[in-house]
Design a protein around this motif. Structure first.
Motif, PDB file in Angstrom:
ATOM      1  N   ARG A   5       2.023  -7.194   6.393  1.00 53.69           N
ATOM      2  CA  ARG A   5       2.377  -6.387   5.228  1.00 53.69           C
ATOM      3  C   ARG A   5       1.729  -4.996   5.349  1.00 53.69           C
ATOM      4  N   ASN A   6       0.452  -4.961   5.728  1.00 56.38           N
ATOM      5  CA  ASN A   6      -0.242  -3.682   5.884  1.00 56.38           C
ATOM      6  C   ASN A   6       0.345  -2.852   7.016  1.00 56.38           C
ATOM      7  N   LEU A   7       0.679  -3.500   8.132  1.00 50.83           N
ATOM      8  CA  LEU A   7       1.273  -2.767   9.249  1.00 50.83           C
ATOM      9  C   LEU A   7       2.647  -2.221   8.856  1.00 50.83           C
ATOM     10  N   ASN A   8       3.392  -2.967   8.065  1.00 50.31           N
ATOM     11  CA  ASN A   8       4.681  -2.461   7.584  1.00 50.31           C
ATOM     12  C   ASN A   8       4.496  -1.222   6.721  1.00 50.31           C
ATOM     13  N   ILE A   9       3.447  -1.187   5.920  1.00 51.61           N
ATOM     14  CA  ILE A   9       3.166  -0.008   5.105  1.00 51.61           C
ATOM     15  C   ILE A   9       2.831   1.183   6.001  1.00 51.61           C
ATOM     16  N   VAL A  10       2.023   0.948   7.017  1.00 49.39           N
ATOM     17  CA  VAL A  10       1.675   2.015   7.968  1.00 49.39           C
ATOM     18  C   VAL A  10       2.931   2.511   8.684  1.00 49.39           C
ATOM     19  N   LEU A  11       3.764   1.585   9.168  1.00 49.15           N
ATOM     20  CA  LEU A  11       4.990   1.975   9.870  1.00 49.15           C
ATOM     21  C   LEU A  11       5.928   2.749   8.952  1.00 49.15           C
ATOM     22  N   SER A  12       6.075   2.285   7.735  1.00 54.38           N
ATOM     23  CA  SER A  12       6.950   2.972   6.791  1.00 54.38           C
ATOM     24  C   SER A  12       6.455   4.387   6.507  1.00 54.38           C
ATOM     25  N   THR A  13       5.162   4.527   6.302  1.00 54.56           N
ATOM     26  CA  THR A  13       4.572   5.843   6.045  1.00 54.56           C
ATOM     27  C   THR A  13       4.751   6.758   7.258  1.00 54.56           C
TER      28      THR A  13
END
Length: 129
Positions: free
Chosen positions: A12-20
């Motif tokens: 979930r955190n990596l998805n936030i980083v990737l999205s940003t």
């Protein structure tokens, strides 16, 4: 269980980083000669990354994106290869030089490879936690 319940905190955190990261890439493209194309390519990856935190995206959709991005990246592979064979690799971080089309082509290739990697992350093994 839904994908939202199964996804681990680290994914979930990596998805936030990737999205940003891909949202920022998209915004930077707004000053590109073809901003609509590159903004869209990067924003799609940003949206897939963040949406994956809340619902399941069918793998076929992601595979279609991976194949499309890969085909488009193949268009820039030889520019990247040319850049790899140059003496001054640091030029890739400089301004666009029209006499050296391999610089912009290499940047575009690298961006597409990063986007493909982010999409592959989404089709990885389903979380069991």
């Amino acid at each position: 269980m839904t994908n939202h319940q199964n996804i681990t905190k680290s994914k979930r955190n990596l998805n936030i980083v990737l999205s940003t990261m891909f949202s920022l890439f998209a915004i930077i493209q707004l000053n590109d000669p073809d901003p609509t194309l590159w903004f869209s390519l990067y924003m799609i990856v940003a949206l897939v990354s963040i949406i994956s935190n809340y619902t399941s995206i069918h793998r076929i959709i992601i595979w279609v994106l991976i194949i499309g991005y890969s085909l488009y990246a193949s268009r820039y592979f030889f520019y990247f290869f040319d850049w790899l064979n140059t003496e001054h690799k640091e030029e890739i971080f400089g301004k666009m030089v029209y006499e050296k089309p391999y610089l912009e082509g290499s940047r575009e290739f690298i961006g597409l490879i990063m986007a493909i990697g982010a999409l592959f992350f989404q089709v990885g093994k389903k979380d069991t936690h």
